[in-house]
Design a protein around this motif. Structure first.
Motif, PDB file in Angstrom:
ATOM      1  N   ASP A 162       0.865  -1.179   0.000  1.00  0.00           N
ATOM      2  CA  ASP A 162       0.000   0.000   0.000  1.00  0.00           C
ATOM      3  C   ASP A 162       0.899   1.227   0.000  1.00  0.00           C
ATOM      4  OD1 ASP A 162      -3.080  -0.423   0.367  1.00  0.00           O
ATOM      5  OD2 ASP A 162      -2.112  -2.025   1.503  1.00  0.00           O
ATOM      6  N   TYR A 163       0.464   2.258  -0.684  1.00  0.00           N
ATOM      7  CA  TYR A 163       1.270   3.468  -0.830  1.00  0.00           C
ATOM      8  C   TYR A 163       0.543   4.682  -0.272  1.00  0.00           C
ATOM      9  CZ  TYR A 163       4.199   0.867  -4.161  1.00  0.00           C
ATOM     10  OH  TYR A 163       5.039  -0.046  -4.751  1.00  0.00           O
ATOM     11  N   PHE A 164       1.326   5.682   0.087  1.00  0.00           N
ATOM     12  CA  PHE A 164       0.817   6.998   0.466  1.00  0.00           C
ATOM     13  C   PHE A 164       1.514   8.029  -0.424  1.00  0.00           C
ATOM     14  CE2 PHE A 164       0.560   4.299   4.145  1.00  0.00           C
ATOM     15  CZ  PHE A 164      -0.617   4.642   4.780  1.00  0.00           C
ATOM     16  N   ASP A 165       0.743   8.947  -0.985  1.00  0.00           N
ATOM     17  CA  ASP A 165       1.334  10.055  -1.732  1.00  0.00           C
ATOM     18  C   ASP A 165       1.884  11.099  -0.765  1.00  0.00           C
ATOM     19  OD1 ASP A 165       0.386   8.727  -3.925  1.00  0.00           O
ATOM     20  OD2 ASP A 165      -1.131  10.217  -4.470  1.00  0.00           O
ATOM     21  N   ALA A 166       2.852  11.866  -1.225  1.00  0.00           N
ATOM     22  CA  ALA A 166       3.347  13.026  -0.484  1.00  0.00           C
ATOM     23  C   ALA A 166       2.890  14.277  -1.223  1.00  0.00           C
ATOM     24  CB  ALA A 166       4.867  12.994  -0.381  1.00  0.00           C
ATOM     25  N   VAL A 167       2.294  15.207  -0.485  1.00  0.00           N
ATOM     26  CA  VAL A 167       1.762  16.427  -1.092  1.00  0.00           C
ATOM     27  C   VAL A 167       2.419  17.630  -0.433  1.00  0.00           C
ATOM     28  CG1 VAL A 167      -0.305  17.764  -1.598  1.00  0.00           C
ATOM     29  CG2 VAL A 167      -0.438  15.273  -1.502  1.00  0.00           C
ATOM     30  N   MET A 168       3.037  18.470  -1.255  1.00  0.00           N
ATOM     31  CA  MET A 168       3.746  19.658  -0.780  1.00  0.00           C
ATOM     32  C   MET A 168       3.429  20.823  -1.702  1.00  0.00           C
ATOM     33  SD  MET A 168       7.273  17.600  -0.222  1.00  0.00           S
ATOM     34  CE  MET A 168       6.710  16.461  -1.486  1.00  0.00           C
ATOM     35  N   ALA A 169       3.993  21.980  -1.363  1.00  0.00           N
ATOM     36  CA  ALA A 169       3.842  23.157  -2.223  1.00  0.00           C
ATOM     37  C   ALA A 169       5.072  23.307  -3.112  1.00  0.00           C
ATOM     38  CB  ALA A 169       3.657  24.409  -1.378  1.00  0.00           C
ATOM     39  N   THR A 170       4.857  23.794  -4.320  1.00  0.00           N
ATOM     40  CA  THR A 170       5.977  24.212  -5.155  1.00  0.00           C
ATOM     41  C   THR A 170       6.408  25.609  -4.722  1.00  0.00           C
ATOM     42  OG1 THR A 170       4.603  25.300  -6.817  1.00  0.00           O
ATOM     43  CG2 THR A 170       4.986  22.924  -7.080  1.00  0.00           C
ATOM     44  N   GLY A 171       7.513  26.060  -5.272  1.00  0.00           N
ATOM     45  CA  GLY A 171       7.975  27.404  -4.951  1.00  0.00           C
ATOM     46  C   GLY A 171       6.972  28.478  -5.320  1.00  0.00           C
ATOM     47  N   ASN A 172       6.182  28.212  -6.337  1.00  0.00           N
ATOM     48  CA  ASN A 172       5.192  29.191  -6.786  1.00  0.00           C
ATOM     49  C   ASN A 172       3.864  29.061  -6.048  1.00  0.00           C
ATOM     50  OD1 ASN A 172       6.925  30.320  -8.717  1.00  0.00           O
ATOM     51  ND2 ASN A 172       6.423  28.703 -10.189  1.00  0.00           N
TER      52      ASN A 172
END
Length: 644
Positions: free
Chosen positions: A327-337
């Motif tokens: 099973d996987y989990f995505d990683a969600v972050m912000a870009t520089g913009n």
């Protein structure tokens, strides 16, 4: 997304920010603080609530959501920290942090390469080396560190390591342009100078590691399939970022800087959920190089604090990075913009068979009892330019926790003149030297052993004094225990001569034999740094001198290298925090552990390094009343045999 658009509700205060929450936090900051296009978001993540909120949370309680962000204004290289209330849709705090540089932004990697390859002075440097096609050149950003260069003060800089492919698709890391180091201002994206310590030859041999690109690698044909199946599915349950497996109850998170984070690790014992960890993650990775040549003498990467290993994570592939039921989990972050940087399948979750859990054969009756061990694996892999690192947390059926880092990828190398012999490195191929170096991993382990009031003991085993009455055969030895009272006392090093281990106890909770419950921190492979006290690296990372530190909990002291190690001269690090010498006995404490790979490079590490494993263990020591794996079921024997 407008600020009024409803967000998806989350079920726990430590759930990572969702895509919608990141977008909303950016929108609120832009509107209230009047941010222009010059604003770059170094990170946007969950502002973790106070411990009391988390530990007292009950399912169904209202969840207050806040985001923490670091914003760089590229128009003047100034840095700001903001806390944004997503619940109340407003900026809670906005603070200017003078004199610091955030870590590299994900977008800056490509922007720096493009900037360098367009520079006319760089083209002239290439021509001196006989290179006429800049498209074959590869450029990697490297942190400049801090060496007191007056003209660099106040600028957001990076050095560029340069490589050239002989042909399209080559392993460019095999052909470094040793000594050619453009320096780039990342805010303006301009080359400020080119440091050139002289032309070195191009490496004479290729270093292909893909069989389809070379006839030197004959792929093995005698490996038969090895299948891992779980026809009834896995033994774990997932609810959001909460994982329940066997008697473990684990919550995970993810940040752009640290990558995978463990939260609130509990174990159900005799029907009672017992806490062990509140939070644990990689705090920093310091990689000093020992070569004194101008091409390498400045190199020391702070891979977490300068590059952000979380934002550089791999998307993992079933059957390649992880095998079995995954099973996987995505990683969600912000870009520089301020947009969304999503890494699909960033975290891998699966189970592994781990051999014998316990066994005994009664030779008189031929009665055999055997149980098999199993472990839950939570992991991620990240690539920082040439090196690849895997970080694996293991949870076992006998109640212990293990961490393992895996190092692979391609070495940082330099080219030598023909016949030259390296003193500060190893020849891995003709005219190719790989400098001696170290990888020093620092872990921040916020312990919670049966509650927040914990202490740390050191156990040293010593030989008993010769005495005819008490040690007449001179064979007695015993463990001596010391309980640390203050932070300065708890600066300690591994000692093989006394089999030194550290024990985290709760002095207020006793086990069934009347001793404090505890977990042992068992060191694995380790080394000490070989750096002068006055070196720039030790001023910035003096905490690597010791393998263990213990501090009183402070939510602002999250990273051993400080919040902003990039281009920092040092001063706000773990080494300095412990000088407060706070009481750590029977307190809410944090344990910091350093482990080091001492890498005298081998020819076998080229062209791609076989995976090196290093780790430590958190092993129950008096936490459970007896062997917690006694209740494991007998394994199902293969037809025609018997396990009992």
């Amino acid at each position: 997304m407008s600020n009024q658009e409803p967000l998806k509700q989350v079920g726990h205060p430590l759930e990572p920010l969702t895509t919608g929450e990141i977008i909303k936090a950016v929108a609120i900051a832009r509107k209230e603080k009047g941010l222009t296009d010059a604003a770059r978001f170094e990170q946007v993540g969950l502002y973790e609530p106070e411990k009391s909120v988390v530990l007292n949370f009950k399912e169904g309680d209202a969840v207050v959501r806040e985001a923490f962000m670091i914003v760089l204004d590229t128009s003047d290289s100034q840095t700001y920290e903001g806390v944004i209330s997503l619940t109340d849709e407003k900026v809670v705090s906005w603070t200017h942090v003078p004199g610091v540089q955030p870590s590299f932004l994900f977008e800056e990697y490509a922007e720096l390469e493009e900037t360098v390859k367009k520079n006319p002075e760089f083209h002239k440097a290439l021509e001196k080396r006989g290179i006429t096609d800049p498209s074959l050149v590869m450029v990697d950003p490297w942190s400049v560190g801090y060496f007191g260069v007056e003209e660099d003060e106040g600028k957001r800089l990076a050095r560029a390591l340069c490589f050239v492919r002989k042909n399209e698709g080559d392993n460019a890391y095999a052909y470094p342009l040793t000594g050619l180091l453009p320096v780039v201002d990342l805010s303006t994206m301009k080359v400020v100078r080119i440091e050139d310590s002289g032309v070195k030859p191009i490496a004479p041999m290729d270093a292909e590691y893909k069989p389809e690109r070379t006839d030197k690698i004959q792929v093995r044909t005698d490996l038969k399939p090895l299948e891992i199946t779980q026809p009834e599915g896995p033994s774990y349950e997932i609810n959001g970022h909460n994982i329940k497996w066997q008697k473990w109850d684990i919550r995970i998170g993810y940040t752009a800087r640290e990558g995978l984070v463990l939260h609130t690790v509990d174990y159900e014992d005799k029907g009672v959920k017992r806490p062990i960890l509140y939070r644990a993650a990689l705090s920093e990775m310091v990689v000093p190089y020992g070569d004194n040549s101008p091409a390498h003498d400045w190199q020391c990467a702070f891979d977490a604090g300068e590059y952000g290993i979380g934002q550089l994570a791999n998307s993992l592939e079933r059957g390649c990075d992880c095998v079995g039921h995954i099973d996987y989990f995505d990683a969600v972050m912000a870009t520089g913009n301020g947009d969304i940087h999503r890494i699909p399948n960033a975290i891998c979750l699966h189970e592994e068979d781990y051999g014998i859990a316990w066994k005994h054969t009664d030779w008189r009756t031929e009665d055999v009892e055997v149980r098999r061990s199993r472990r839950l694996v939570i992991s991620f892999f990240t690539t920082v330019a040439n090196y690849d690192y895997g970080f694996f947390w293991y949870f076992y059926t006998d109640g212990k926790i293990e961490h393992e880092a895996k190092l692979t990828g391609i070495l940082n190398i330099g080219v030598l003149e023909e016949g030259e012999t390296p003193k500060y490195g190893s020849l891995v191929a003709p005219q190719i030297s790989a400098p001696i170096h170290q990888h020093i991993f620092n872990y921040r382990i916020d312990v919670n052993v049966d509650g927040q009031q914990n202490s740390v003991q050191e156990l040293n085993t010593v030989a008993s004094p010769p005495n005819f009455q008490t040690n007449r055969y001179l064979n007695s030895f015993h463990a001596e225990t010391t309980t640390f009272k203050t932070e300065l006392e708890a600066q300690r090093r591994v000692n093989l001569e006394t089999a030194r281990v550290w024990k985290i106890i709760n002095p207020n909770k006793k086990n069934f034999v009347g001793e404090p419950v505890g977990f042992e921190l068992v060191p694995g492979e380790n080394a000490s740094p070989f750096l002068h006290e006055e070196s720039s690296i030790m001023k910035r990372a003096g905490f690597i001198k010791n393998h263990l530190h213990v501090t009183k909990f402070d939510r602002d002291q999250m990273y051993a290298s400080g919040k902003y190690p990039n281009q920092n001269k040092g001063g706000d690090t773990l080494e300095h925090w412990v000088k407060e010498n706070r009481n750590i006995e029977n307190e809410d404490i944090v344990v910091w552990y350093n482990m080091a790979v001492h890498h005298i490079v081998r020819s076998e590490d080229w062209p791609v390094m076989p995976t090196h494993y290093i780790g430590f263990m958190l092993k129950p020591h008096g936490f459970y009343d007896g062997n917690p794996a006694l209740d494991l079921p007998r394994p199902a024997a293969i037809k025609g045999t018997s396990c009992h």
